[in-house]
Design a protein around this motif. Structure first.
Motif, mmCIF file in Angstrom:
data_model
loop_
_atom_site.group_PDB
_atom_site.id
_atom_site.type_symbol
_atom_site.label_atom_id
_atom_site.label_comp_id
_atom_site.label_asym_id
_atom_site.label_seq_id
_atom_site.Cartn_x
_atom_site.Cartn_y
_atom_site.Cartn_z
ATOM 1 N N GLN A 269 0.832 -1.210 0.000
ATOM 2 C CA GLN A 269 0.000 0.000 0.000
ATOM 3 C C GLN A 269 0.865 1.259 0.000
ATOM 4 O OE1 GLN A 269 -2.590 -0.698 3.404
ATOM 5 N NE2 GLN A 269 -4.305 -1.168 2.044
ATOM 6 N N PHE A 270 1.918 1.263 0.806
ATOM 7 C CA PHE A 270 2.783 2.444 0.843
ATOM 8 C C PHE A 270 3.536 2.626 -0.472
ATOM 9 C CE2 PHE A 270 2.543 1.758 5.577
ATOM 10 C CZ PHE A 270 1.795 2.900 5.822
ATOM 11 N N ASP A 271 3.920 1.521 -1.122
ATOM 12 C CA ASP A 271 4.579 1.617 -2.430
ATOM 13 C C ASP A 271 3.655 2.267 -3.459
ATOM 14 O OD1 ASP A 271 6.906 0.500 -1.509
ATOM 15 O OD2 ASP A 271 6.480 -1.527 -2.264
ATOM 16 N N ILE A 272 2.375 1.898 -3.417
ATOM 17 C CA ILE A 272 1.408 2.490 -4.354
ATOM 18 C C ILE A 272 1.268 3.984 -4.091
ATOM 19 C CG2 ILE A 272 -1.041 2.549 -5.005
ATOM 20 C CD1 ILE A 272 -1.074 -0.509 -4.498
ATOM 21 N N LEU A 273 1.159 4.365 -2.816
ATOM 22 C CA LEU A 273 1.050 5.789 -2.485
ATOM 23 C C LEU A 273 2.282 6.567 -2.940
ATOM 24 C CD1 LEU A 273 -0.570 5.711 1.081
ATOM 25 C CD2 LEU A 273 -1.557 6.720 -0.990
ATOM 26 N N LYS A 274 3.462 5.978 -2.801
ATOM 27 C CA LYS A 274 4.685 6.667 -3.211
ATOM 28 C C LYS A 274 4.758 6.821 -4.725
ATOM 29 C CE LYS A 274 8.616 5.825 -1.177
ATOM 30 N NZ LYS A 274 9.779 5.098 -0.623
ATOM 31 N N SER A 275 4.195 5.836 -5.458
ATOM 32 C CA SER A 275 4.183 5.967 -6.916
ATOM 33 C C SER A 275 3.219 7.064 -7.360
ATOM 34 C CB SER A 275 3.796 4.636 -7.571
ATOM 35 O OG SER A 275 2.421 4.346 -7.356
ATOM 36 N N LEU A 276 2.218 7.343 -6.537
ATOM 37 C CA LEU A 276 1.236 8.380 -6.844
ATOM 38 C C LEU A 276 1.721 9.755 -6.373
ATOM 39 C CD1 LEU A 276 -1.637 9.199 -7.767
ATOM 40 C CD2 LEU A 276 -2.418 8.627 -5.461
ATOM 41 N N ILE A 277 2.414 9.781 -5.230
ATOM 42 C CA ILE A 277 2.893 11.038 -4.643
ATOM 43 C C ILE A 277 4.411 10.916 -4.467
ATOM 44 C CG2 ILE A 277 2.575 12.694 -2.749
ATOM 45 C CD1 ILE A 277 -0.027 11.132 -2.062
ATOM 46 N N PRO A 278 5.168 11.244 -5.497
ATOM 47 C CA PRO A 278 6.622 11.010 -5.461
ATOM 48 C C PRO A 278 7.329 11.647 -4.273
ATOM 49 C CG PRO A 278 5.886 11.584 -7.672
ATOM 50 C CD PRO A 278 4.720 11.815 -6.770
ATOM 51 N N ARG A 279 6.843 12.797 -3.786
ATOM 52 C CA ARG A 279 7.519 13.478 -2.677
ATOM 53 C C ARG A 279 6.849 13.175 -1.338
ATOM 54 N NH1 ARG A 279 8.938 19.492 -5.189
ATOM 55 N NH2 ARG A 279 10.186 18.720 -6.944
ATOM 56 N N LEU A 280 6.186 12.053 -1.268
ATOM 57 C CA LEU A 280 5.505 11.670 -0.031
ATOM 58 C C LEU A 280 6.517 11.449 1.097
ATOM 59 C CD1 LEU A 280 2.787 10.845 1.302
ATOM 60 C CD2 LEU A 280 3.285 8.493 0.585
ATOM 61 N N GLU A 281 6.280 12.122 2.209
ATOM 62 C CA GLU A 281 7.164 11.985 3.369
ATOM 63 C C GLU A 281 6.407 11.614 4.638
ATOM 64 O OE1 GLU A 281 9.267 15.623 3.829
ATOM 65 O OE2 GLU A 281 10.526 15.338 2.045
ATOM 66 N N ARG A 282 5.216 12.194 4.799
ATOM 67 C CA ARG A 282 4.464 12.020 6.053
ATOM 68 C C ARG A 282 3.112 11.397 5.740
ATOM 69 N NH1 ARG A 282 7.461 15.508 9.504
ATOM 70 N NH2 ARG A 282 6.004 15.151 11.206
ATOM 71 N N VAL A 283 2.783 10.341 6.463
ATOM 72 C CA VAL A 283 1.531 9.630 6.214
ATOM 73 C C VAL A 283 0.791 9.400 7.529
ATOM 74 C CG1 VAL A 283 2.646 7.357 6.322
ATOM 75 C CG2 VAL A 283 0.483 7.616 5.097
ATOM 76 N N ALA A 284 -0.512 9.660 7.511
ATOM 77 C CA ALA A 284 -1.357 9.386 8.672
ATOM 78 C C ALA A 284 -1.929 7.983 8.551
ATOM 79 C CB ALA A 284 -2.489 10.413 8.751
ATOM 80 N N ILE A 285 -2.085 7.305 9.692
ATOM 81 C CA ILE A 285 -2.664 5.962 9.742
ATOM 82 C C ILE A 285 -3.833 6.011 10.720
ATOM 83 C CG2 ILE A 285 -2.260 3.533 10.292
ATOM 84 C CD1 ILE A 285 0.763 4.114 9.768
ATOM 85 N N LEU A 286 -5.039 5.737 10.216
ATOM 86 C CA LEU A 286 -6.241 5.841 11.041
ATOM 87 C C LEU A 286 -6.654 4.469 11.550
ATOM 88 C CD1 LEU A 286 -8.407 7.825 12.104
ATOM 89 C CD2 LEU A 286 -9.772 7.232 10.078
ATOM 90 N N SER A 287 -6.771 4.334 12.879
ATOM 91 C CA SER A 287 -7.091 3.047 13.494
ATOM 92 C C SER A 287 -8.218 3.213 14.515
ATOM 93 C CB SER A 287 -5.838 2.448 14.147
ATOM 94 O OG SER A 287 -6.082 1.137 14.608
ATOM 95 N N ASP A 288 -8.408 2.173 15.337
ATOM 96 C CA ASP A 288 -9.484 2.124 16.326
ATOM 97 C C ASP A 288 -8.874 1.879 17.705
ATOM 98 O OD1 ASP A 288 -11.584 0.812 18.059
ATOM 99 O OD2 ASP A 288 -12.807 1.141 16.290
#
Length: 357
Positions: free
Chosen positions: A177-196
């Protein structure tokens, strides 16, 4: 000369013969019926047995979008397809926490008190509650991302206790999943993870197994993760998104756990409103989020009736392997991409199993 004759008593003799014939006929009929039942895989004991009682324990609601819970209806249909007639062969007792997960322990105890022959649990919290309520009643679990990590099973191959089931356990999913996000947002540095906040198996750092896996995968991908936990049934999503904004999150991964699952459409709407690309679990394209990737949890549900059937026929959960269902699918929502002002790379579009125009 008088002759006397000892005449036979034909009527009495006939009665004996008739009785003998009836016994023979009844014995033959019984044997024939038993043979027919045996040929159908049904024993005499099964014919005399009271109906199996199936308890079903849900994190969520009894009514979904105005209709009876479709997962419970699917369970009923699946057992009917295997020849179980509701009311005659099987009776259902369902309990729904309606998103208030604190209710699950008492609901699980209720089911055990009803004398159910098996409990079908949907979700980690429901499975954990059922496990605490009984060590003897067989439990068939679903929507448990990692049964071993939360202590439900010793191994997937030999669970070792009173719990088995089906899982879409996929250790590689967070990294993919993170690889896909990085291919979409090349300068991705910070990611939020929503849990319970209420999922089981929390370690000393306050992380449940699915959270640990995602935080570890994000760091391995060179990203800075921000883990946010909300609590149902009315999670404060606005506060969570405010925290994402403050931490300068560039994308959001929503985990397949109770609160985000139940509120997925709201999560997607708030993320789009705040121009935050989202990654949901597989099969969550109905959320309206930008991306969903992985195995839909619903892929497990058709396997549950067959597992229950095996338990009814004498199989022990301890020796019944967890079935692992893995059908990774990628869905991309182009409408959401346009709202976010994003262009989906052609290579990523080619990989998609479903593109929502």
């Amino acid at each position: 000369m008088r002759l006397s004759f000892l005449a036979p008593k034909p009527k009495e003799s006939n009665k004996k013969e008739i009785r003998m014939d009836r016994r023979t006929i009844l014995a033959g009929a019984t044997a024939l019926a038993a043979a027919l039942l045996a040929s159908q895989g049904v024993t005499h004991a099964q014919q005399l047995r009271k109906p199996f009682r199936v308890g079903a324990l849900f994190n969520g609601a009894a009514v979904v979008e105005g209709k009876p819970n479709p997962v419970l209806e699917g369970l009923r249909h699946g057992l009917a397809q295997l020849g179980y007639v509701e009311g005659a062969d099987v009776i259902f007792d369902a309990r729904f926490a309606e998103g208030v997960l604190e209710r699950l322990p008492e609901l699980a105890v209720e089911l055990v008190g009803k004398g159910v022959d098996v409990i079908v649990s949907y979700g980690g919290p429901a499975t954990n509650a059922a496990r605490k309520a009984t060590t003897t009643v067989p439990i068939v679990a679903s929507i448990v991302a990692d049964p071993v990590a939360i202590g439900v099973a010793a191994t997937l191959e030999r669970p070792g206790g009173n719990i088995t089931g089906a899982t879409n356990n996929d250790p590689e999913l967070p990294s993919r999943q993170f690889d896909i996000l990085k291919s979409l947002i090349p300068r991705l540095e910070r990611v939020a993870i929503l849990s319970d906040s209420d999922i089981p198996g929390v370690d000393a750092n306050g992380l449940a197994p699915i959270e640990r896996a995602n935080v570890t995968a994000a760091r391995a991908a060179g990203l800075i993760p921000q883990l946010l936990k909300v609590r149902g049934p009315k999670p404060d999503l606005e506060a969570a998104f405010d925290a994402m904004y403050s931490d300068r999150a560039q994308a959001l991964v929503a985990l397949e756990v109770p609160a985000p699952l139940a509120e997925r459409k709201r999560v997607a709407a708030l993320a789009t409103e705040r121009r935050l690309p989202t990654m949901f679990w597989g099969g969550a394209e109905d959320s309206g989020g930008l991306l969903s990737y992985g195995t839909s949890v619903s892929a497990n549900f058709p396997r549950l009736p067959a597992i229950i059937d095996r338990i009814f026929k004498g199989a022990k959960p301890a020796d019944t392997p967890f079935e692992v269902v893995s059908r990774r699918q990628l869905a991309i929502n182009l409408r959401t991409a346009r709202e976010l002002g994003l262009t989906i790379p052609p290579d990523l579009l080619k990989r998609a199993d479903r593109v929502i125009e």
